[in-house]
Enzyme design. Sequence first.
Site, short mmCIF file in Angstrom:
data_model
loop_
_atom_site.label_atom_id
_atom_site.label_comp_id
_atom_site.label_asym_id
_atom_site.label_seq_id
_atom_site.Cartn_x
_atom_site.Cartn_y
_atom_site.Cartn_z
N ARG A 174 9.77 13.15 -11.51
CA ARG A 174 9.45 13.00 -12.94
C ARG A 174 10.15 11.77 -13.52
O ARG A 174 10.82 11.86 -14.54
CB ARG A 174 9.87 14.26 -13.68
CG ARG A 174 9.22 15.53 -13.12
CD ARG A 174 9.56 16.76 -13.93
NE ARG A 174 10.98 17.03 -13.92
CZ ARG A 174 11.58 17.84 -14.79
NH1 ARG A 174 10.88 18.42 -15.74
NH2 ARG A 174 12.89 18.04 -14.71
N GLY A 175 10.03 10.62 -12.85
CA GLY A 175 10.68 9.40 -13.34
C GLY A 175 12.18 9.63 -13.47
O GLY A 175 12.82 10.11 -12.52
N ASP B 181 7.01 5.91 -3.92
CA ASP B 181 6.88 5.65 -2.47
C ASP B 181 8.27 5.57 -1.84
O ASP B 181 8.50 6.09 -0.74
CB ASP B 181 6.16 4.31 -2.22
CG ASP B 181 4.78 4.26 -2.85
OD1 ASP B 181 4.19 5.32 -3.11
OD2 ASP B 181 4.30 3.13 -3.10
N GLY C 80 0.88 -1.17 0.00
CA GLY C 80 0.00 0.00 0.00
C GLY C 80 0.92 1.21 0.00
O GLY C 80 1.98 1.15 0.62
P1 ADP Z 1 5.92 7.32 -9.26
O1 ADP Z 1 6.41 5.97 -8.85
O2 ADP Z 1 5.15 8.03 -8.19
O3 ADP Z 1 5.24 7.32 -10.61
P2 ADP Z 1 8.26 8.47 -10.58
O4 ADP Z 1 8.08 7.55 -11.73
O5 ADP Z 1 8.30 9.93 -10.88
O6 ADP Z 1 7.22 8.25 -9.40
O7 ADP Z 1 9.62 8.05 -9.90
C1 ADP Z 1 9.97 8.43 -8.59
C2 ADP Z 1 11.47 8.39 -8.44
O8 ADP Z 1 11.94 7.07 -8.73
C3 ADP Z 1 12.22 9.31 -9.36
O9 ADP Z 1 12.30 10.62 -8.84
C4 ADP Z 1 13.58 8.61 -9.40
O10 ADP Z 1 14.28 8.87 -8.21
C5 ADP Z 1 13.19 7.15 -9.42
N1 ADP Z 1 13.00 6.65 -10.80
C6 ADP Z 1 11.84 6.36 -11.41
N2 ADP Z 1 12.05 5.91 -12.66
C7 ADP Z 1 13.39 5.92 -12.85
C8 ADP Z 1 14.27 5.56 -13.92
N3 ADP Z 1 13.81 5.12 -15.09
N4 ADP Z 1 15.60 5.70 -13.72
C9 ADP Z 1 16.09 6.14 -12.55
N5 ADP Z 1 15.33 6.49 -11.51
C10 ADP Z 1 14.00 6.39 -11.64
#
Ligand code: ADP
Length: 319
Positions: free
Chosen positions: A230-231, A262, A32
């Site tokens: 932002r990923g 998370d 969760g």
């Molecule tokens: P959520 O899981 O809420 O969609 P994000 O996709 O923005 O969040 O990712 C959260 C964090 O996870 C990013 O700020 C980064 O630290 C890490 N992260 C996510 N995707 C990648 C990736 N492809 N490469 C490196 N780090 C990542």
Amino acid sequence: MKLAALGEVMVEFAPQQGRGGAAPLFALSFAGDTYNTSIYIARNGIQVSYATLLGDDPYSERMLQAMGAEGLDTDAIERLPGRCPGLYTIQNSADGERQFTYWRGESPARELFLDERCRARLQDHLRQMDCLYLSGITLAIMAPEAREHLLTFLDSFRRDGGRVAFDSNYRPRLWASKEAAREAVGGFLQQSDIALLTLEDEQLLWGDRSAGKCLDRNARHHLEELVLKRGPEPVLLQYDGELTALDVPAVRDIVDTTGAGDAFNAGYLAARLKRVEPELAVAAGNRCAAQVIRHRGAIIPAADYLPEREMPAGGLARA
Ligand code: ADP
């Protein structure tokens, strides 16, 4: 420093590789969004209490054991007789995407902050904390009147010096309408000090055309710290009147990005609670997320997790 997280923990059934074309077996675990974050904050050395409601069934019992094994404080958890926790399954589709199916409509966690006696007990517990953490999912599963009670409580908690951290985690199907989600999320951002937002969710909820528009829109909430994830793109940090873009180190061998946000939140909040400055806390968030996305599932085995140790200010390279 002590943090309490509010939300829902569910039973998770994740498919395992069936041998020789056998029907898939499902591995049982618990997850969760706020729960995942709580686990990593605790693994990073901060005292965490998890606040939710569970049933009196064997799965609730096992959840409590799992929390105990992770060192989470479960004193604030109420048990509702005759009830059992929400559940979801994961399916791997042909294109490699994961599909989630939920049975959570009758989850006891939906009664968070609803009953007057339970609420009074929980408020007494939460007042002992330095920081409270909740998400848009916590809000979505709560009854509207319970959300109002929580909002009023957060106001007094903050007046007494406590801090509130919030991740908007927008999940459209949990809300009656986008308008209802906007109203609730907007109200809670007004009572937050730290916002840990994901651009994708913000765009879905508010239609922001860019990260800049998202930051501008959030200016009205007068947040002390705003972190925009932002990923793999640089994390945007707004703090002390300054906007900084902090690179996310490249991660090799990404297996599953479930729970990345998370885990990031956990790394960030644990560092902030250790009084690490925000830019370095973002780096800690990236490190926590990087570990999680190299494993399958939102919660990686404790044995595989490298905790953040005491981080002397300035002792770590910037992201
Ligand atoms: P959520 O899981 O809420 O969609 P994000 O996709 O923005 O969040 O990712 C959260 C964090 O996870 C990013 O700020 C980064 O630290 C890490 N992260 C996510 N995707 C990648 C990736 N492809 N490469 C490196 N780090 C990542």
